[in-house]
Design an enzyme around this catalytic site. Structure first.
Site, PDB file in Angstrom:
ATOM      1  N   PRO A 137       0.827  -1.217   0.000  1.00 49.94           N
ATOM      2  CA  PRO A 137       0.000   0.000   0.000  1.00 49.94           C
ATOM      3  C   PRO A 137       0.862   1.270   0.000  1.00 49.94           C
ATOM      4  O   PRO A 137       0.353   2.350  -0.271  1.00 49.94           O
ATOM      5  CB  PRO A 137      -0.800  -0.088   1.301  1.00 49.94           C
ATOM      6  CG  PRO A 137      -0.580  -1.444   1.849  1.00 49.94           C
ATOM      7  CD  PRO A 137       0.669  -1.989   1.240  1.00 49.94           C
ATOM      8  N   GLU A 178       2.699  -8.171   8.936  1.00 52.91           N
ATOM      9  CA  GLU A 178       2.715  -6.707   9.007  1.00 52.91           C
ATOM     10  C   GLU A 178       3.533  -6.097   7.871  1.00 52.91           C
ATOM     11  O   GLU A 178       3.527  -4.879   7.680  1.00 52.91           O
ATOM     12  CB  GLU A 178       3.266  -6.227  10.356  1.00 52.91           C
ATOM     13  CG  GLU A 178       2.462  -6.694  11.561  1.00 52.91           C
ATOM     14  CD  GLU A 178       0.974  -6.394  11.441  1.00 52.91           C
ATOM     15  OE1 GLU A 178       0.629  -5.212  11.259  1.00 52.91           O
ATOM     16  OE2 GLU A 178       0.171  -7.350  11.512  1.00 52.91           O
ATOM     17  N   ARG A 232      -2.820  -8.659 -20.618  1.00 48.41           N
ATOM     18  CA  ARG A 232      -3.685  -8.140 -21.677  1.00 48.41           C
ATOM     19  C   ARG A 232      -2.953  -7.201 -22.614  1.00 48.41           C
ATOM     20  O   ARG A 232      -3.401  -6.972 -23.731  1.00 48.41           O
ATOM     21  CB  ARG A 232      -4.892  -7.405 -21.084  1.00 48.41           C
ATOM     22  CG  ARG A 232      -5.810  -8.275 -20.236  1.00 48.41           C
ATOM     23  CD  ARG A 232      -6.934  -7.448 -19.635  1.00 48.41           C
ATOM     24  NE  ARG A 232      -7.702  -6.767 -20.675  1.00 48.41           N
ATOM     25  CZ  ARG A 232      -8.651  -7.345 -21.388  1.00 48.41           C
ATOM     26  NH1 ARG A 232      -8.988  -8.594 -21.150  1.00 48.41           N
ATOM     27  NH2 ARG A 232      -9.279  -6.668 -22.323  1.00 48.41           N
ATOM     28  N   ASP A 278     -10.210  -0.404 -25.871  1.00 48.58           N
ATOM     29  CA  ASP A 278     -10.704  -0.606 -24.523  1.00 48.58           C
ATOM     30  C   ASP A 278     -10.708   0.685 -23.728  1.00 48.58           C
ATOM     31  O   ASP A 278     -10.042   1.645 -24.053  1.00 48.58           O
ATOM     32  CB  ASP A 278      -9.803  -1.612 -23.807  1.00 48.58           C
ATOM     33  CG  ASP A 278     -10.605  -2.725 -23.173  1.00 48.58           C
ATOM     34  OD1 ASP A 278     -11.785  -2.469 -22.860  1.00 48.58           O
ATOM     35  OD2 ASP A 278     -10.069  -3.817 -23.011  1.00 48.58           O
TER      36      ASP A 278
HETATM   37  N1  4HQ Z   1      -0.904  -5.209   1.121  1.00 49.25           N
HETATM   38  N2  4HQ Z   1      -1.752  -2.983  -2.954  1.00 49.25           N
HETATM   39  C1  4HQ Z   1       1.036  -6.783   1.425  1.00 49.25           C
HETATM   40  C2  4HQ Z   1      -1.801  -4.433   0.388  1.00 49.25           C
HETATM   41  C3  4HQ Z   1      -1.536  -4.028  -1.014  1.00 49.25           C
HETATM   42  C4  4HQ Z   1      -2.299  -3.077  -1.748  1.00 49.25           C
HETATM   43  C5  4HQ Z   1      -1.136  -5.300   2.543  1.00 49.25           C
HETATM   44  C6  4HQ Z   1       0.318  -5.797   0.564  1.00 49.25           C
HETATM   45  C7  4HQ Z   1      -0.284  -6.237   3.334  1.00 49.25           C
HETATM   46  C8  4HQ Z   1       1.788  -7.367   3.630  1.00 49.25           C
HETATM   47  N3  4HQ Z   1      -0.572  -4.429  -1.838  1.00 49.25           N
HETATM   48  N4  4HQ Z   1       1.046  -6.406   2.827  1.00 49.25           N
HETATM   49  N5  4HQ Z   1      -3.352  -2.391  -1.345  1.00 49.25           N
HETATM   50  O1  4HQ Z   1      -2.818  -4.056   0.902  1.00 49.25           O
HETATM   51  O2  4HQ Z   1      -0.700  -3.798  -3.001  1.00 49.25           O
END
Ligand code: 4HQ
Length: 246
Positions: free
Chosen positions: A87, A114, A152, A167
């Site tokens: 994230p 985590e 794709r 698209d």
């Molecule tokens: N993760 N976009 C991996 C995500 C995530 C997201 C949370 C990735 C937990 C360990 N990854 N960790 N949104 O939420 O790519």
């Protein structure tokens, strides 16, 4: 194109890799997806890959050594572009998908718990990518999202080249609405022009409807879209009629 995946849940990828578009592309040799178990690179007899966080707090952190051994071993001397799903990464969009699809080798790092010891990101990762601002339990679903979107854009993977080209997002706009049989659904008829057989008229209707949908649902996209003169005039017309009826 070859895509390597590193995860502690390799079994999650089996049906995905075997099915549908990605499965066919793999069979046809356009795509090679290799899923590797990070635990194979653990060096203790419990195959553990996590430990308590320095500084304390809840949850566990994935330790660096298995990742470092795995990335070095799997990369060999082919220098794949190494992507960490997290994230904290830059948000995945159409431009990024096409950029990744132009590479010959990708390696996707899927974390759990985590997260992963920060030094893995610092030393083993070329780019951190997020699929959206929400928290998942692991990087596996984001990796599958990325693989499907990238596949794709690999030449030959999608049957009708036209459908990729035209698209959603191809031209920076949303797609036009689609209709199929039956002709009446809940009292709603199919737009007459689509039954006319007039292909030029159908094309301009679709063009106008794509503009209308974008203006109504995602006006932010119109800032970046590079529109033709005809599209600009159509957009002006739609904006005026929206002001009148609004
Ligand atoms: N993760 N976009 C991996 C995500 C995530 C997201 C949370 C990735 C937990 C360990 N990854 N960790 N949104 O939420 O790519």
């Amino acid at each position: 194109m070859r895509i390597q995946v590193l995860t502690i849940f390799p079994e999650l990828f089996a049906p995905f890799v075997a099915t549908s578009l990605v499965g066919r592309a793999t069979e046809r040799g356009l795509l090679r997806i290799e899923v590797h178990d990070l635990r194979d690179y653990s060096e203790d007899r419990h195959r553990s890959v996590d430990d308590e966080p320095y500084g304390g707090g809840g949850g566990m952190v994935m330790t660096a050594p298995p990742w470092i051994r795995a990335v070095r071993d799997l990369a060999g001397d082919r220098q794949p572009w190494r992507v960490l799903l997290s994230p904290q990464g830059r948000r995945l969009d159409d431009a990024k998908v096409r950029e990744l699809a132009a590479r010959e080798e990708l390696m996707l790092l899927c974390g759990r718990y985590e997260g992963i010891d920060e030094r893995v990101r610092e030393t083993m990762v070329d780019e951190e990518i997020s699929i959206g601002d929400y928290v998942l339990s692991g990087g596996e679903l984001p990796a599958m999202v990325l693989i499907e979107a990238v596949s794709r854009q690999v030449p030959g993977v999608v049957g009708l080249e036209k459908s990729v080209r035209e698209d959603s997002f191809r031209r920076g706009l949303l797609d036009h609405p689609h209709y199929t049989r039956p002709p009446v659904v809940e009292g709603l008829e199919v737009p007459e022009v689509l039954l006319s057989g007039n292909h030029a008229a159908i094309e301009s209707w679709r063009e106008a409807e794509a503009l209308r949908a974008t203006l109504e649902k995602r006006p932010d996209l119109l800032v970046e879209a590079d529109l033709t003169e005809v599209q600009r005039r159509e957009l002006e017309r739609l904006r005026k009629s929206a002001r009148k009826s609004g």
